[in-house]
Write a protein that holds these residues in place. Sequence first.
Motif, PDB file in Angstrom:
ATOM      1  N   CYS A   1       0.854  -1.198   0.000  1.00  0.00           N
ATOM      2  CA  CYS A   1       0.000   0.000   0.000  1.00  0.00           C
ATOM      3  C   CYS A   1       0.888   1.246   0.000  1.00  0.00           C
ATOM      4  CB  CYS A   1      -0.865  -0.030   1.257  1.00  0.00           C
ATOM      5  SG  CYS A   1      -1.662   1.522   1.644  1.00  0.00           S
TER       6      CYS A   1
ATOM      7  N   CYS B   1      -1.842   6.323  -0.352  1.00  0.00           N
ATOM      8  CA  CYS B   1      -2.413   7.478  -1.061  1.00  0.00           C
ATOM      9  C   CYS B   1      -3.733   7.922  -0.448  1.00  0.00           C
ATOM     10  CB  CYS B   1      -2.598   7.142  -2.539  1.00  0.00           C
ATOM     11  SG  CYS B   1      -3.826   5.842  -2.824  1.00  0.00           S
TER      12      CYS B   1
ATOM     13  N   CYS C   1      -8.660   4.879  -1.067  1.00  0.00           N
ATOM     14  CA  CYS C   1      -9.630   3.895  -0.571  1.00  0.00           C
ATOM     15  C   CYS C   1     -10.474   4.479   0.562  1.00  0.00           C
ATOM     16  CB  CYS C   1      -8.899   2.651  -0.099  1.00  0.00           C
ATOM     17  SG  CYS C   1      -7.579   2.987   1.073  1.00  0.00           S
TER      18      CYS C   1
HETATM   19  S1  SF4 Z   1      -5.967   3.135  -2.352  1.00  0.00           S
HETATM   20 FE1  SF4 Z   1      -5.735   2.595  -0.209  1.00  0.00          FE
HETATM   21  S2  SF4 Z   1      -4.960   0.525  -0.253  1.00  0.00           S
HETATM   22 FE2  SF4 Z   1      -4.638   1.347  -2.287  1.00  0.00          FE
HETATM   23  S3  SF4 Z   1      -2.571   2.156  -2.210  1.00  0.00           S
HETATM   24 FE3  SF4 Z   1      -3.943   3.837  -1.721  1.00  0.00          FE
HETATM   25  S4  SF4 Z   1      -4.037   3.815   0.535  1.00  0.00           S
HETATM   26 FE4  SF4 Z   1      -3.197   1.863  -0.096  1.00  0.00          FE
END
Ligand code: SF4
Length: 371
Positions: A340, A343, A346
């Motif tokens: 992960c 970012c 999610c």
């Molecule tokens: S969307 Fe969520 S799970 Fe995927 S890389 Fe970004 S923080 Fe990590």
Amino acid sequence: MKKLGFGFMRLPVRTAGDFADIDIEQVKNMVDIFMEKGFNYFDTAYPYHGEKSEEALREALVKRYPRDSFLIADKMPTVRVTGSKDYPIFFETQLKRCGVEYFDYYLFHNIWKRSYAETEEYGGFDFIAEKIREGRIKHFGFSFHDEPELLDEVLTKHPEVEFVQLQINYLDWKSPSVRSEECYNIARKHGKNIIVMEPNKGGSLIALPEDAQRLFREYSPDSSNASWAMRFCASLEGVMLVLSGMSSIEQMKDNISFMDNFVPLNEEEKKIIEKVRIAVENNAAIGCTKCRYCTEDCPMEIPIPEYFSAFNTYQLTHNMGNAGMYYRRYANGRSLASQCVKCGNCERHCPQHLEIRKLLSETAELFEVKK
Ligand code: SF4
Ligand code: SF4
């Protein structure tokens, strides 16, 4: 056939923690009670109890009862097979350990992606066909621990398979990592009989959270939690029998009390089990509802709900073998929880407002460090 099988994988032991030190006298008592009630299916495997389970079966059952009064299921240890030369060695060893000339039921143990590929490569199915022709295997199947797509592939390629052994219980029925219901439906689509393993999820459906327990108690104060779990499985169409790894006479007597003259779940009981399933899930460590909104925008394409399901499985069962297996299966060819990039995409989509990044770190710590 009565729908309860005696699994020789959690037998009583004389020394706590020493699984090879089987309490054979108590096992004999359990076998006697089981047989006296008209049950006769016994399930063992090469590695159970430090490789002592098959011998315990010989001592407690085979030496004490006529061969045609019971049914034995044993399994080729696919994980230990390194080439076609190993099949006859394991098979003959197992017959000798059990003290029998043939197996009533014989399975490939734990078919999943890799073991299936190896079994094909080493000619495992041809070996089984030969033993069936020789009369040393009466019925052939495999136990399965992978995705329904693979189950469909194997059963399509091998219509000679007569039955499959699946992990089914009311908690895993809708689980995105185990996918019990989907595997069940595939087996039924191919017209296969089903043997159920882990009906109470390795014991985790025995001690339930209070709100779940209340639901069962209010409907039937005297029914054990095991009875609900076992009857859920045995009520499914096409289920030939449900295996229970019984460790004590008390467990055996309880199982017999509802599996002798078995009565399938009625509609009200099915609804109660569904409510209990939801209550148990709500008590899970990570309150993920598997809506999958989080995965749509993940640059690493991390299978977040599947990883959280594996995490919850561990929290419920404290069984790293099972939970770790599901984690590895989902991690196969995909980004790990530790990949992960934080970012946060999610978390913007999660209706449960879960701290997904933090929870993924905990998941990674659990499965990628602890083995
Ligand atoms: S969307 Fe969520 S799970 Fe995927 S890389 Fe970004 S923080 Fe990590
Ligand atoms: S968005 Fe949240 S609740 Fe939905 S699957 Fe992802 S982590 Fe689970």
